[in-house]
Scaffold this motif. Sequence first.
Motif, PDB file in Angstrom:
ATOM      1  N   TYR A 199       0.809  -1.213   0.000  1.00 45.32           N
ATOM      2  CA  TYR A 199       0.000   0.000   0.000  1.00 45.32           C
ATOM      3  C   TYR A 199       0.846   1.269   0.000  1.00 45.32           C
ATOM      4  CZ  TYR A 199      -3.407  -3.495   1.409  1.00 45.32           C
ATOM      5  OH  TYR A 199      -4.201  -4.619   1.465  1.00 45.32           O
ATOM      6  N   SER A 200       2.127   1.162  -0.326  1.00 44.16           N
ATOM      7  CA  SER A 200       3.012   2.327  -0.329  1.00 44.16           C
ATOM      8  C   SER A 200       3.300   2.761  -1.758  1.00 44.16           C
ATOM      9  CB  SER A 200       4.335   2.007   0.390  1.00 44.16           C
ATOM     10  OG  SER A 200       4.115   1.649   1.736  1.00 44.16           O
ATOM     11  N   THR A 201       3.727   4.007  -1.898  1.00 39.74           N
ATOM     12  CA  THR A 201       4.188   4.507  -3.179  1.00 39.74           C
ATOM     13  C   THR A 201       5.644   4.085  -3.402  1.00 39.74           C
ATOM     14  OG1 THR A 201       4.927   6.594  -2.208  1.00 39.74           O
ATOM     15  CG2 THR A 201       2.638   6.476  -2.954  1.00 39.74           C
ATOM     16  N   ALA A 202       6.230   4.538  -4.517  1.00 37.54           N
ATOM     17  CA  ALA A 202       7.628   4.200  -4.793  1.00 37.54           C
ATOM     18  C   ALA A 202       8.554   4.779  -3.727  1.00 37.54           C
ATOM     19  CB  ALA A 202       8.017   4.711  -6.180  1.00 37.54           C
ATOM     20  N   PHE A 203       8.264   6.001  -3.292  1.00 36.63           N
ATOM     21  CA  PHE A 203       9.087   6.601  -2.227  1.00 36.63           C
ATOM     22  C   PHE A 203       8.916   5.841  -0.911  1.00 36.63           C
ATOM     23  CE2 PHE A 203       8.116  10.133  -5.134  1.00 36.63           C
ATOM     24  CZ  PHE A 203       9.398  10.532  -5.456  1.00 36.63           C
ATOM     25  N   GLY A 204       7.691   5.370  -0.648  1.00 39.87           N
ATOM     26  CA  GLY A 204       7.465   4.588   0.567  1.00 39.87           C
ATOM     27  C   GLY A 204       8.201   3.265   0.551  1.00 39.87           C
ATOM     28  N   ARG A 205       8.312   2.640  -0.619  1.00 39.95           N
ATOM     29  CA  ARG A 205       9.059   1.378  -0.709  1.00 39.95           C
ATOM     30  C   ARG A 205      10.548   1.602  -0.484  1.00 39.95           C
ATOM     31  NH1 ARG A 205       5.369   0.959  -5.159  1.00 39.95           N
ATOM     32  NH2 ARG A 205       3.684  -0.516  -4.657  1.00 39.95           N
ATOM     33  N   LEU A 260       3.097   9.925   7.269  1.00 40.78           N
ATOM     34  CA  LEU A 260       4.375  10.428   6.746  1.00 40.78           C
ATOM     35  C   LEU A 260       4.905  11.562   7.612  1.00 40.78           C
ATOM     36  CD1 LEU A 260       3.617  10.462   2.911  1.00 40.78           C
ATOM     37  CD2 LEU A 260       4.917   8.772   4.187  1.00 40.78           C
ATOM     38  N   PHE A 261       4.040  12.506   7.964  1.00 42.60           N
ATOM     39  CA  PHE A 261       4.489  13.613   8.812  1.00 42.60           C
ATOM     40  C   PHE A 261       4.862  13.117  10.210  1.00 42.60           C
ATOM     41  CE2 PHE A 261       1.935  16.158   5.734  1.00 42.60           C
ATOM     42  CZ  PHE A 261       2.956  16.986   5.313  1.00 42.60           C
ATOM     43  N   PHE A 262       4.144  12.118  10.712  1.00 43.71           N
ATOM     44  CA  PHE A 262       4.474  11.583  12.038  1.00 43.71           C
ATOM     45  C   PHE A 262       5.847  10.903  12.012  1.00 43.71           C
ATOM     46  CE2 PHE A 262       4.396   8.309  15.335  1.00 43.71           C
ATOM     47  CZ  PHE A 262       3.995   9.051  16.441  1.00 43.71           C
ATOM     48  N   LYS A 263       6.118  10.116  10.974  1.00 48.21           N
ATOM     49  CA  LYS A 263       7.418   9.447  10.887  1.00 48.21           C
ATOM     50  C   LYS A 263       8.557  10.453  10.781  1.00 48.21           C
ATOM     51  CE  LYS A 263       6.135   6.829   7.435  1.00 48.21           C
ATOM     52  NZ  LYS A 263       6.122   5.794   6.366  1.00 48.21           N
ATOM     53  N   SER A 305      10.394  10.842   3.508  1.00 46.32           N
ATOM     54  CA  SER A 305       9.029  11.035   4.002  1.00 46.32           C
ATOM     55  C   SER A 305       8.456  12.367   3.538  1.00 46.32           C
ATOM     56  CB  SER A 305       9.004  10.952   5.529  1.00 46.32           C
ATOM     57  OG  SER A 305       9.408   9.669   5.977  1.00 46.32           O
ATOM     58  N   LEU A 306       9.256  13.416   3.593  1.00 48.00           N
ATOM     59  CA  LEU A 306       8.769  14.731   3.157  1.00 48.00           C
ATOM     60  C   LEU A 306       8.551  14.768   1.647  1.00 48.00           C
ATOM     61  CD1 LEU A 306      10.947  17.094   5.391  1.00 48.00           C
ATOM     62  CD2 LEU A 306       8.595  16.341   5.751  1.00 48.00           C
ATOM     63  N   VAL A 307       9.433  14.124   0.889  1.00 45.89           N
ATOM     64  CA  VAL A 307       9.257  14.082  -0.571  1.00 45.89           C
ATOM     65  C   VAL A 307       7.989  13.309  -0.932  1.00 45.89           C
ATOM     66  CG1 VAL A 307      10.241  13.147  -2.699  1.00 45.89           C
ATOM     67  CG2 VAL A 307      11.683  14.403  -1.125  1.00 45.89           C
ATOM     68  N   GLU A 308       7.746  12.206  -0.234  1.00 45.39           N
ATOM     69  CA  GLU A 308       6.537  11.435  -0.513  1.00 45.39           C
ATOM     70  C   GLU A 308       5.282  12.234  -0.158  1.00 45.39           C
ATOM     71  OE1 GLU A 308       4.703   6.962   0.329  1.00 45.39           O
ATOM     72  OE2 GLU A 308       6.367   7.723   1.523  1.00 45.39           O
ATOM     73  N   ALA A 309       5.331  12.967   0.943  1.00 45.98           N
ATOM     74  CA  ALA A 309       4.181  13.805   1.306  1.00 45.98           C
ATOM     75  C   ALA A 309       3.945  14.888   0.261  1.00 45.98           C
ATOM     76  CB  ALA A 309       4.411  14.434   2.683  1.00 45.98           C
ATOM     77  N   TYR A 363       4.761  14.704  -2.856  1.00 49.21           N
ATOM     78  CA  TYR A 363       4.270  14.016  -4.065  1.00 49.21           C
ATOM     79  C   TYR A 363       2.774  13.736  -3.959  1.00 49.21           C
ATOM     80  CZ  TYR A 363       3.300  10.008  -7.079  1.00 49.21           C
ATOM     81  OH  TYR A 363       2.733   9.143  -7.981  1.00 49.21           O
ATOM     82  N   LEU A 364       2.323  13.262  -2.808  1.00 53.36           N
ATOM     83  CA  LEU A 364       0.891  12.981  -2.639  1.00 53.36           C
ATOM     84  C   LEU A 364       0.055  14.252  -2.710  1.00 53.36           C
ATOM     85  CD1 LEU A 364       0.924  10.323   0.245  1.00 53.36           C
ATOM     86  CD2 LEU A 364       0.449   9.937  -2.175  1.00 53.36           C
ATOM     87  N   ILE A 365       0.516  15.323  -2.071  1.00 56.52           N
ATOM     88  CA  ILE A 365      -0.234  16.576  -2.102  1.00 56.52           C
ATOM     89  C   ILE A 365      -0.269  17.150  -3.513  1.00 56.52           C
ATOM     90  CG2 ILE A 365      -0.283  18.943  -1.238  1.00 56.52           C
ATOM     91  CD1 ILE A 365       0.912  17.901   1.368  1.00 56.52           C
ATOM     92  N   GLY A 366       0.871  17.118  -4.208  1.00 55.22           N
ATOM     93  CA  GLY A 366       0.900  17.620  -5.574  1.00 55.22           C
ATOM     94  C   GLY A 366       0.023  16.808  -6.512  1.00 55.22           C
ATOM     95  N   LYS A 367       0.033  15.496  -6.341  1.00 52.65           N
ATOM     96  CA  LYS A 367      -0.815  14.651  -7.183  1.00 52.65           C
ATOM     97  C   LYS A 367      -2.284  14.933  -6.935  1.00 52.65           C
ATOM     98  CE  LYS A 367      -1.624   9.793  -8.345  1.00 52.65           C
ATOM     99  NZ  LYS A 367      -1.265   8.377  -8.008  1.00 52.65           N
ATOM    100  N   ARG A 368      -2.685  15.116  -5.670  1.00 51.21           N
ATOM    101  CA  ARG A 368      -4.072  15.407  -5.370  1.00 51.21           C
ATOM    102  C   ARG A 368      -4.481  16.785  -5.912  1.00 51.21           C
ATOM    103  NH1 ARG A 368      -7.956  13.570  -1.982  1.00 51.21           N
ATOM    104  NH2 ARG A 368      -7.079  11.569  -2.679  1.00 51.21           N
TER     105      ARG A 368
END
Length: 275
Positions: free
Chosen positions: A16-22, A135-138, A201-205, A207-212
């Motif tokens: 359930y993770s993105t590429a950055f999460g993996r 992501l922000f918590f981690k 973690s910040l890059v993935e966050a 990425y998710l915000i930009g995609k949305r």
Amino acid sequence: MNWGVFEGLLSGVNKYSTAFGRIWLSLVFIFRLLVYVVAAERVWSDDHKDFDCNTRQPGCTNVCYDHYFPVSHIRLWALQLILVTCPSLLVIMHVAYREAKEQRHRAAGRDNRRHVYLNPGKKRGGLWWTYLLSLFFKAGVDVVFLYIFYRFYRNYTLPRLVKCELPPCPNVVDCFISRPTEKTIFTLFMVVTTCVCVVLSLVEAAYLIGKRCRECLLSSGSVSRQHSQDCAPTNTQPVGTQGQVFHEADYKPPTASIPLTASNPSTAPEEEALP
């Protein structure tokens, strides 16, 4: 440690993770958890036993060790790894909740064509917020522990010699740390990997915000285009043969011209009449 259960948790997080999460998960598992289990525990296993001070005053060594090492590196790293991996487990639990809710909906015998969640593992709605907050918590947990290490161990390094004059020490006592260079190398390695995890973690966050935001802009643009097409006026005025548009007040239907023939002498012009 039950590695079977641990492997199942890792596969669920990876699913359930993105590429950055993996990439983040691989970094945590290989460069932090395995290094902690395989090497770091052995390096700090004799930490208190090999902390030597040049005095035989009872209690002086323990007091000095507690002053310079208020919390062991190993225990801090263990607590950090537990806290930094808990948000990923919360994401798995959220997905499991959505899947169970979908199964209960189907078992209730309701309309099978309607689903509570079309794809329970897709990051939409509440799951998207859970994943983003995780992501922000981690990142926040890693930053807090970096600050704790910096406050306890200045510049993340361990000196070879420390001087202690705390009671019950009779005077200034020299104390020697066991394997300081090796411990400094491990500490710096863990600090660098933690910083990389924070950046991921910040890059993935982002990425998710930009995609949305991109999806919202595209959807709003398509809705506005559809609305403009529905509200466009239709042209019902007559159009001429050459493409000109006639207004209703000036429009007259075209008349057909009848050619002159010999069978229609009455229609001939007057100048052609016999004298």
